[in-house]
Motif scaffolding. Structure first.
Motif, PDB file in Angstrom:
ATOM      1  N   LEU A 154     -10.615   1.992  -9.201  1.00  0.00           N
ATOM      2  CA  LEU A 154      -9.274   2.442  -8.834  1.00  0.00           C
ATOM      3  C   LEU A 154      -8.955   3.778  -9.492  1.00  0.00           C
ATOM      4  N   SER A 155      -8.063   4.498  -8.893  1.00  0.00           N
ATOM      5  CA  SER A 155      -7.545   5.726  -9.487  1.00  0.00           C
ATOM      6  C   SER A 155      -6.709   5.358 -10.706  1.00  0.00           C
ATOM      7  N   ASP A 156      -6.625   6.258 -11.674  1.00  0.00           N
ATOM      8  CA  ASP A 156      -5.752   6.045 -12.832  1.00  0.00           C
ATOM      9  C   ASP A 156      -4.294   5.862 -12.412  1.00  0.00           C
ATOM     10  N   ALA A 157      -3.937   6.444 -11.267  1.00  0.00           N
ATOM     11  CA  ALA A 157      -2.549   6.417 -10.808  1.00  0.00           C
ATOM     12  C   ALA A 157      -2.186   5.144 -10.038  1.00  0.00           C
ATOM     13  N   THR A 158      -3.163   4.345  -9.636  1.00  0.00           N
ATOM     14  CA  THR A 158      -2.892   3.153  -8.834  1.00  0.00           C
ATOM     15  C   THR A 158      -2.164   2.098  -9.664  1.00  0.00           C
ATOM     16  N   THR A 159      -1.089   1.557  -9.097  1.00  0.00           N
ATOM     17  CA  THR A 159      -0.295   0.526  -9.770  1.00  0.00           C
ATOM     18  C   THR A 159      -0.525  -0.833  -9.104  1.00  0.00           C
ATOM     19  N   SER A 160      -0.046  -1.870  -9.740  1.00  0.00           N
ATOM     20  CA  SER A 160      -0.118  -3.218  -9.161  1.00  0.00           C
ATOM     21  C   SER A 160       0.644  -3.259  -7.842  1.00  0.00           C
ATOM     22  N   GLU A 161       1.764  -2.565  -7.780  1.00  0.00           N
ATOM     23  CA  GLU A 161       2.549  -2.509  -6.543  1.00  0.00           C
ATOM     24  C   GLU A 161       1.761  -1.825  -5.422  1.00  0.00           C
ATOM     25  N   ASP A 162       1.024  -0.761  -5.759  1.00  0.00           N
ATOM     26  CA  ASP A 162       0.184  -0.081  -4.768  1.00  0.00           C
ATOM     27  C   ASP A 162      -0.858  -1.041  -4.200  1.00  0.00           C
ATOM     28  N   LEU A 163      -1.503  -1.829  -5.090  1.00  0.00           N
ATOM     29  CA  LEU A 163      -2.499  -2.807  -4.640  1.00  0.00           C
ATOM     30  C   LEU A 163      -1.861  -3.836  -3.727  1.00  0.00           C
ATOM     31  N   ASN A 164      -0.700  -4.329  -4.133  1.00  0.00           N
ATOM     32  CA  ASN A 164       0.013  -5.311  -3.321  1.00  0.00           C
ATOM     33  C   ASN A 164       0.279  -4.755  -1.921  1.00  0.00           C
ATOM     34  N   ASP A 165       0.789  -3.541  -1.860  1.00  0.00           N
ATOM     35  CA  ASP A 165       1.118  -2.927  -0.568  1.00  0.00           C
ATOM     36  C   ASP A 165      -0.124  -2.740   0.303  1.00  0.00           C
ATOM     37  N   LEU A 166      -1.230  -2.315  -0.300  1.00  0.00           N
ATOM     38  CA  LEU A 166      -2.464  -2.100   0.452  1.00  0.00           C
ATOM     39  C   LEU A 166      -2.972  -3.402   1.065  1.00  0.00           C
ATOM     40  N   PHE A 167      -3.038  -4.455   0.264  1.00  0.00           N
ATOM     41  CA  PHE A 167      -3.593  -5.718   0.749  1.00  0.00           C
ATOM     42  C   PHE A 167      -2.613  -6.494   1.620  1.00  0.00           C
ATOM     43  N   ALA A 168      -1.318  -6.232   1.488  1.00  0.00           N
ATOM     44  CA  ALA A 168      -0.311  -6.908   2.314  1.00  0.00           C
ATOM     45  C   ALA A 168      -0.479  -6.563   3.800  1.00  0.00           C
ATOM     46  N   GLU A 169      -1.140  -5.449   4.080  1.00  0.00           N
ATOM     47  CA  GLU A 169      -1.417  -5.080   5.472  1.00  0.00           C
ATOM     48  C   GLU A 169      -2.369  -6.080   6.132  1.00  0.00           C
TER      49      GLU A 169
END
Length: 101
Positions: free
Chosen positions: A8-23
């Protein structure tokens, strides 16, 4: 189904992961692992998805894709304790009778 997400990028957050996989389906949890001492990302995380079919599709579509300018790795997470054995070095040829404390 639990997924392991790495590189993952240093900038990726847990919320970013959630949003990506929620698709792909319902996300039960998504967490980027952080270093306790520095507070910075360890650049991997875990996503738990409710449906195995959705998780399998996410693995197929997202593994090696570019996310936050980083090519991520997505695969099924192994249960804790399973996988690589840890080596602590030292060669292992010590005589039991000559321990030093």
């Amino acid at each position: 189904m639990n997924l392991f997400v790495a590189k993952l990028s240093d900038a990726t957050t847990s919320e970013d992961l959630n949003d990506l996989f929620a698709e792909y389906g319902e996300v039960v949890s998504a967490k980027v692992i952080m270093d306790r001492e520095t507070g910075s990302s360890k650049r991997f995380g875990f996503v738990e998805m409710k449906e195995e079919d959705a998780a399998q599709k996410a693995i197929k579509d997202l593994n090696e894709c570019l996310f936050d300018n980083s090519p991520i790795v997505v695969k099924k997470a192994r249960p804790k304790g399973e996988g690589r054995e840890r080596s602590f070095g030292g060669g292992g040829n010590r005589s039991q009778g000559q321990r030093r404390y």
